[in-house]
Design an enzyme around this catalytic site. Sequence first.
Site, PDB file in Angstrom:
ATOM      1  N   HIS A   1       0.550 -11.493   2.268  1.00  0.00           N
ATOM      2  CA  HIS A   1      -0.300 -10.906   1.721  1.00  0.00           C
ATOM      3  C   HIS A   1      -1.418 -11.888   0.734  1.00  0.00           C
ATOM      4  O   HIS A   1      -2.344 -11.713   0.745  1.00  0.00           O
ATOM      5  CB  HIS A   1       0.212  -9.671   0.621  1.00  0.00           C
ATOM      6  CG  HIS A   1      -0.571  -8.824   0.539  1.00  0.00           C
ATOM      7  ND1 HIS A   1      -0.475  -7.275   0.458  1.00  0.00           N
ATOM      8  CD2 HIS A   1      -2.299  -8.631   0.329  1.00  0.00           C
ATOM      9  CE1 HIS A   1      -1.477  -6.434   0.269  1.00  0.00           C
ATOM     10  NE2 HIS A   1      -2.543  -7.340   0.210  1.00  0.00           N
TER      11      HIS A   1
ATOM     12  N   TYR B   1       0.880  -1.272  -0.103  1.00  0.00           N
ATOM     13  CA  TYR B   1      -0.055  -0.098  -0.068  1.00  0.00           C
ATOM     14  C   TYR B   1       0.855   1.002  -0.164  1.00  0.00           C
ATOM     15  O   TYR B   1       0.310   2.341   0.001  1.00  0.00           O
ATOM     16  CB  TYR B   1      -0.954   0.111   1.204  1.00  0.00           C
ATOM     17  CG  TYR B   1      -1.809  -1.196   1.470  1.00  0.00           C
ATOM     18  CD1 TYR B   1      -2.120  -2.068   0.291  1.00  0.00           C
ATOM     19  CD2 TYR B   1      -2.718  -1.416   2.561  1.00  0.00           C
ATOM     20  CE1 TYR B   1      -2.906  -3.261   0.420  1.00  0.00           C
ATOM     21  CE2 TYR B   1      -3.582  -2.246   2.754  1.00  0.00           C
ATOM     22  CZ  TYR B   1      -3.512  -3.061   1.672  1.00  0.00           C
ATOM     23  OH  TYR B   1      -4.422  -4.444   1.783  1.00  0.00           O
TER      24      TYR B   1
HETATM   25  N1  LIG Z   1      -5.576  -8.726   2.018  1.00  0.00           N
HETATM   26  C1  LIG Z   1      -6.169  -8.238   0.807  1.00  0.00           C
HETATM   27  O1  LIG Z   1      -5.780  -8.660  -0.304  1.00  0.00           O
HETATM   28  C2  LIG Z   1      -7.014  -7.098   0.949  1.00  0.00           C
HETATM   29  C3  LIG Z   1      -7.404  -6.499  -0.178  1.00  0.00           C
HETATM   30  C4  LIG Z   1      -8.275  -5.458  -0.280  1.00  0.00           C
HETATM   31  C5  LIG Z   1      -8.330  -4.905   0.899  1.00  0.00           C
HETATM   32  N2  LIG Z   1      -7.718  -5.008   2.151  1.00  0.00           N
HETATM   33  C6  LIG Z   1      -7.825  -4.198   3.468  1.00  0.00           C
HETATM   34  O2  LIG Z   1      -9.089  -4.260   3.624  1.00  0.00           O
HETATM   35  C7  LIG Z   1      -9.442  -2.852   3.721  1.00  0.00           C
HETATM   36  C8  LIG Z   1     -10.905  -2.534   3.531  1.00  0.00           C
HETATM   37  O3  LIG Z   1     -11.162  -2.848   1.959  1.00  0.00           O
HETATM   38  P1  LIG Z   1     -11.586  -1.774   0.773  1.00  0.00           P
HETATM   39  O4  LIG Z   1     -11.068  -0.537   1.351  1.00  0.00           O
HETATM   40  O5  LIG Z   1     -11.210  -2.577  -0.374  1.00  0.00           O
HETATM   41  O6  LIG Z   1     -13.203  -1.693   0.788  1.00  0.00           O
HETATM   42  P2  LIG Z   1     -14.450  -1.095   2.025  1.00  0.00           P
HETATM   43  O7  LIG Z   1     -13.730  -1.061   3.373  1.00  0.00           O
HETATM   44  O8  LIG Z   1     -15.244  -2.254   1.708  1.00  0.00           O
HETATM   45  O9  LIG Z   1     -14.902   0.184   1.398  1.00  0.00           O
HETATM   46  C9  LIG Z   1     -14.297   1.381   1.411  1.00  0.00           C
HETATM   47  C10 LIG Z   1     -14.751   2.445   0.859  1.00  0.00           C
HETATM   48  O10 LIG Z   1     -16.221   2.529   1.616  1.00  0.00           O
HETATM   49  C11 LIG Z   1     -16.332   3.822   1.979  1.00  0.00           C
HETATM   50  N3  LIG Z   1     -17.001   3.815   3.291  1.00  0.00           N
HETATM   51  C12 LIG Z   1     -16.309   3.562   4.456  1.00  0.00           C
HETATM   52  N4  LIG Z   1     -17.405   3.812   5.479  1.00  0.00           N
HETATM   53  C13 LIG Z   1     -18.394   4.229   4.924  1.00  0.00           C
HETATM   54  C14 LIG Z   1     -19.838   4.374   5.578  1.00  0.00           C
HETATM   55  N5  LIG Z   1     -19.912   4.535   7.096  1.00  0.00           N
HETATM   56  N6  LIG Z   1     -20.728   4.495   5.094  1.00  0.00           N
HETATM   57  C15 LIG Z   1     -20.581   4.884   3.555  1.00  0.00           C
HETATM   58  N7  LIG Z   1     -19.451   4.502   3.067  1.00  0.00           N
HETATM   59  C16 LIG Z   1     -18.332   4.374   3.545  1.00  0.00           C
HETATM   60  C17 LIG Z   1     -15.089   4.641   2.072  1.00  0.00           C
HETATM   61  O11 LIG Z   1     -15.339   5.802   1.717  1.00  0.00           O
HETATM   62  P3  LIG Z   1     -14.498   7.000   2.650  1.00  0.00           P
HETATM   63  O12 LIG Z   1     -12.977   6.597   2.590  1.00  0.00           O
HETATM   64  O13 LIG Z   1     -14.580   8.244   1.967  1.00  0.00           O
HETATM   65  O14 LIG Z   1     -15.104   6.852   4.259  1.00  0.00           O
HETATM   66  C18 LIG Z   1     -14.472   3.722   0.908  1.00  0.00           C
HETATM   67  O15 LIG Z   1     -14.873   4.270  -0.590  1.00  0.00           O
HETATM   68  C19 LIG Z   1      -8.370  -2.031   2.890  1.00  0.00           C
HETATM   69  O16 LIG Z   1      -8.421  -0.602   3.025  1.00  0.00           O
HETATM   70  C20 LIG Z   1      -7.142  -2.828   3.232  1.00  0.00           C
HETATM   71  O17 LIG Z   1      -6.603  -2.320   4.281  1.00  0.00           O
HETATM   72  C21 LIG Z   1      -6.878  -5.963   1.845  1.00  0.00           C
END
Ligand SMILES: NC(=O)c1ccc[n+]([C@@H]2O[C@H](COP(=O)([O-])OP(=O)(O)OC[C@H]3O[C@@H](n4cnc5c(N)ncnc54)[C@H](OP(=O)(O)O)[C@@H]3O)[C@@H](O)[C@H]2O)c1
Length: 279
Positions: A109, A51
């Site tokens: 990862h 990241y």
């Molecule tokens: N291990 C892996 O391979 C892997 C893969 C993908 C992700 N990840 C991890 O998982 C974390 C979360 O996944 P993600 O970032 O892909 O998706 P997510 O958490 O499902 O969604 C993030 C989105 O949701 C919005 N959001 C957050 N809270 C909200 C609320 N209360 N109401 C409406 N919208 C909201 C955020 O906007 P705002 O920022 O504007 O609040 C952002 O656009 C990542 O950040 C990363 O740390 C790991």
Amino acid sequence: MTALPHFTAHNGFVLPAIGLGTYALDGDAGADAVATAIGAGYRLIDSAFNYENEGSVGRGVRRSDVDRSEVIVTTKLPGRHHPSAKARTSIEESRSRLGLDATDLHLIHWPNPSQDEYVQAWAALVEAQERGVVRQIGVSNFLPEHLERIERETGVRPVVNQIEVHPYFPQAEQLAYHREHGILTEAWSPLGRAKELLDESVIGEVAEAHGISPAQTVLAWHVARQTVAIPKASSIEHQRSNLAAGEVVLEATEVEAITALGRGDGRLFDADPATHEES
Ligand SMILES: NC(=O)c1ccc[n+]([C@@H]2O[C@H](COP(=O)([O-])OP(=O)(O)OC[C@H]3O[C@@H](n4cnc5c(N)ncnc54)[C@H](OP(=O)(O)O)[C@@H]3O)[C@@H](O)[C@H]2O)c1
């Protein structure tokens, strides 16, 4: 409402039900977001070497007034660093970038099975834990066959497997496998990246019944299924409301109705760990 639940792994390691995802939270804004989240009550922060934000995450953690021992900082070892010598350097480099005494939770990862070097990566994490530079070790995107192999070849079982889980992709079998082995499930993209999932009528109905938002409803669904959700949220409003969702208790019928949104091709993108390769 109840207190924020915590879940315990096979070795006694405990995680809170809600943590902060940080993908795309970087630079000064990223450090600010991490610091405000900790101020709001978050005690689990997710990041990764790939990241390119470990520096910002570490700065946010160091800036907070909360005792360092209370915050669990996670990072992840990238695929190109699986071979033993590279893994050892990568683990040290992540700790340097974070600027912390030790990394609290270090994950592999992706298994990158065609590369077939994830056992070396796991052995390097085991060794780093023995040296005390990493407190707890786990994996991400591992299928049961990968989990079984690293334990068979090293004798050490991961405490966490961070995988894709959201109502379109509920992963019931893999969750049951984790439960049986005392491996904590962390759900990535727990909100389905806040796209059409939040407009699903069943989620709207449950949200209305509890007087909460659709995003909070999805997070309460994760908690009910004993998965640790790590939603990414940049604003303090989203951070606060996501953390509060951890205290909402859904009825079993509501959980089932949301799980019924699941479908075989429910992944957000082409991220099947059997074939996906992440450098
Ligand atoms: N291990 C892996 O391979 C892997 C893969 C993908 C992700 N990840 C991890 O998982 C974390 C979360 O996944 P993600 O970032 O892909 O998706 P997510 O958490 O499902 O969604 C993030 C989105 O949701 C919005 N959001 C957050 N809270 C909200 C609320 N209360 N109401 C409406 N919208 C909201 C955020 O906007 P705002 O920022 O504007 O609040 C952002 O656009 C990542 O950040 C990363 O740390 C790991």
